[in-house]
Design an enzyme around this catalytic site. Structure first.
Site, mmCIF file in Angstrom:
data_model
loop_
_atom_site.group_PDB
_atom_site.id
_atom_site.type_symbol
_atom_site.label_atom_id
_atom_site.label_comp_id
_atom_site.label_asym_id
_atom_site.label_seq_id
_atom_site.Cartn_x
_atom_site.Cartn_y
_atom_site.Cartn_z
ATOM 1 N N GLY A 19 34.936 22.664 55.902
ATOM 2 C CA GLY A 19 34.826 22.530 54.208
ATOM 3 C C GLY A 19 34.621 21.234 54.054
ATOM 4 O O GLY A 19 34.305 20.334 54.679
ATOM 5 N N GLU A 180 32.798 31.445 35.094
ATOM 6 C CA GLU A 180 31.619 31.389 35.612
ATOM 7 C C GLU A 180 30.833 32.823 36.283
ATOM 8 O O GLU A 180 29.696 33.017 35.901
ATOM 9 C CB GLU A 180 31.685 30.479 36.927
ATOM 10 C CG GLU A 180 31.684 29.011 36.368
ATOM 11 C CD GLU A 180 32.238 28.084 37.633
ATOM 12 O OE1 GLU A 180 32.152 26.807 36.930
ATOM 13 O OE2 GLU A 180 32.324 28.473 38.665
#
Length: 477
Positions: A19, A180
């Site tokens: 990541g 979102e």
């Protein structure tokens, strides 16, 4: 079992996780006199903040998840190893990883653990069957299949009651991901799918955002949270605050309100974005280090230099570290990994661990997009929303996307989506929805959950056949 060895005698750095923390830590060691081995259970670097756009058909997987090997291809001192870490031995300074049935032991002189976090269901892990999180590519693709499949099944529904359930979308958690996602599902139904069905009007879709606290985007404060809430409500999103989801099944959710009463919301498609839990490697590190603890979310309570007690060569960064006032966001992972890499290089130059300056997090702000042309942004004491915040959100996310190709294609896809009505990634298959459930059924010998979900997604015989076929073919293989 195989052992990774280095013959040149250089300092060996092992990085766990691909990541933001793992990738930036590795890249920051590019010119250091070290050999870096990056171990990850996935072959890609995932830009997690944009997963919801994959789930709602705006972006493809390739734009937000480039292959880690290609990203690091020009870094000659970096080696990528695919596998899931099953053991960290701090005493012998080794990391054991497994790929299929093969174990690999990799020795290290310095270690950076950046394994991030996974979705937390607060002890109710069975919720995951019916309400996937938004942490992996599989999650996003599965969710896309569930969202688009709900509209398709609603088109064939025999009763209004069934149609209403299929067109009800429930998002649990009003943090950035929940906000979102709720906004994009609302826009998908109101703009992209308008006029594309004969028996239903996609604009009749009901989007419900449930939050256990008393505010939307609570960490960003009442001003920005209020802006986000008003914008979502204007788009038709139902916001239910001070409401706890206490049960989830194939056909809906059970909600407990602040006054103690419970009620039912019938829904085919549910998403869980209410909490995170750190990787189990955090507890493994704490057990081997006297005095090191983990917090309630499983994050490691690190030393001021981001190491574990008694092991100045072992750094914990990103969502796995517990540091006051450092949020579980990309910026925290990037800054923590960069700091760890600098300490490793300083150690090679002769600096003693006790001379390290403590890690200091620089808060660059936070933001969340609500809909096209609308976002909220917080930078220090400055708070603003609307179109300017939306442009800032676009610019920041483009900046952190890896690769010029990904940035160019993302701009094109955003242009098509936000200025027009269509979306470029509207493909979805039944296997995206049922493959994970089928694998779980194989491992447990129980395919009841998969069959119940297939029934809940429209009682269509072809869905149940899809589940049966996946399970049967996998067992045969």
């Amino acid at each position: 079992m195989s052992t990774q060895t280095v013959d040149n005698g250089r300092h060996r750095v092992v990085v766990i996780g691909s990541g933001f923390g793992g990738l930036f830590g590795t890249k920051h060691l590019k010119r250091a006199d070290v050999d870096v081995t990056l171990i990850s259970k996935t072959s890609t670097h995932l830009f997690q903040p944009l997963l919801y756009q994959v789930a709602t058909g705006i972006l493809s997987v390739g734009e937000i998840a480039p292959a880690t090997r290609l990203v690091l291809r020009k870094q000659k001192n970096a080696h990528v190893l695919l596998g899931e870490v099953t053991d960290i031995d701090l005493g012998n300074q080794t990391v054991t990883s497994r790929l299929l049935d093969q174990d690999t032991v990799t020795p290290f002189d310095s270690l950076i653990v950046a394994t991030g976090a996974q979705q937390s269901y607060f002890g109710n892990n069975h919720f995951a069957t019916y309400a996937p999180g938004m942490k992996t590519i599989d999650d996003a693709l599965e969710l896309r299949g569930r969202i688009l499949g709900a509209f398709e099944q609603a088109e064939l529904a025999a009763t209004q009651e069934e149609r209403d359930r299929l067109l009800t979308f429930v998002i649990v958690g009003a943090g950035p991901t929940g906000v979102e996602l709720a906004g994009q599902i609302a826009e998908l139904s109101d703009r992209t799918l308008e006029g594309t069905f004969h028996n239903i009007d996609p604009r009749d879709a009901r989007v419900v955002l449930i939050e256990g606290a008393d505010a939307v985007l609570a960490p960003m404060g009442p001003k920005l949270g209020g802006k986000a809430q008003r914008r979502l409500e204007k788009m038709g999103v139902e916001i239910q605050l001070n409401a706890m989801v206490i049960d989830v099944d194939a056909f809906g959710v059970t909600v407990k309100d602040s006054d103690g009463t419970t009620r039912r919301i019938e829904s085919s498609c549910k998403v869980w974005s209410a909490g995170v839990q750190a990787s189990p490697l955090g507890a493994m590190l704490a057990e081997q280090s006297d005095g090191t603890e983990v917090d309630r979310a499983g994050r490691v309570v690190v030393e001021p230099d981001l190491t574990v007690k008694g092991h100045p060569n072992v750094f914990v960064v990103g969502d796995l570290m517990s540091v006051p006032d450092v949020p579980g966001q990309a910026q925290g992972a990037i800054q923590g990994a960069t700091y760890a890499a600098k300490q490793i290089k300083a150690g090679l130059a002769g600096q003693a661990p006790q001379d390290r300056k403590p890690f200091k997090y620089f808060n660059k702000g936070s933001m969340a997009t609500i809909s096209r042309f609308s976002a909220v942004c917080q930078v220090g004491k400055l708070e603003f929303g609307g179109f300017i915040a939306w442009l800032a959100w676009l610019a920041l996310h483009l900046y952190y996307l890896v690769g010029y190709r990904s940035r160019i294609i993302t701009v094109i896809q955003w242009f098509v989506t936000f200025l027009g009505r269509s979306r470029g990634q509207m493909a979805a298959t039944e296997q995206w929805v049922f493959a994970r459930l089928a694998l779980e059924a194989i491992s447990t010998g129980d395919d009841e959950d998969a069959e119940q979900l297939a029934t809940a997604l429209g009682a269509a015989s072809n869905s149940r056949v899809a589940v049966d076929k996946i399970v049967t073919d996998a067992k045969a293989g």
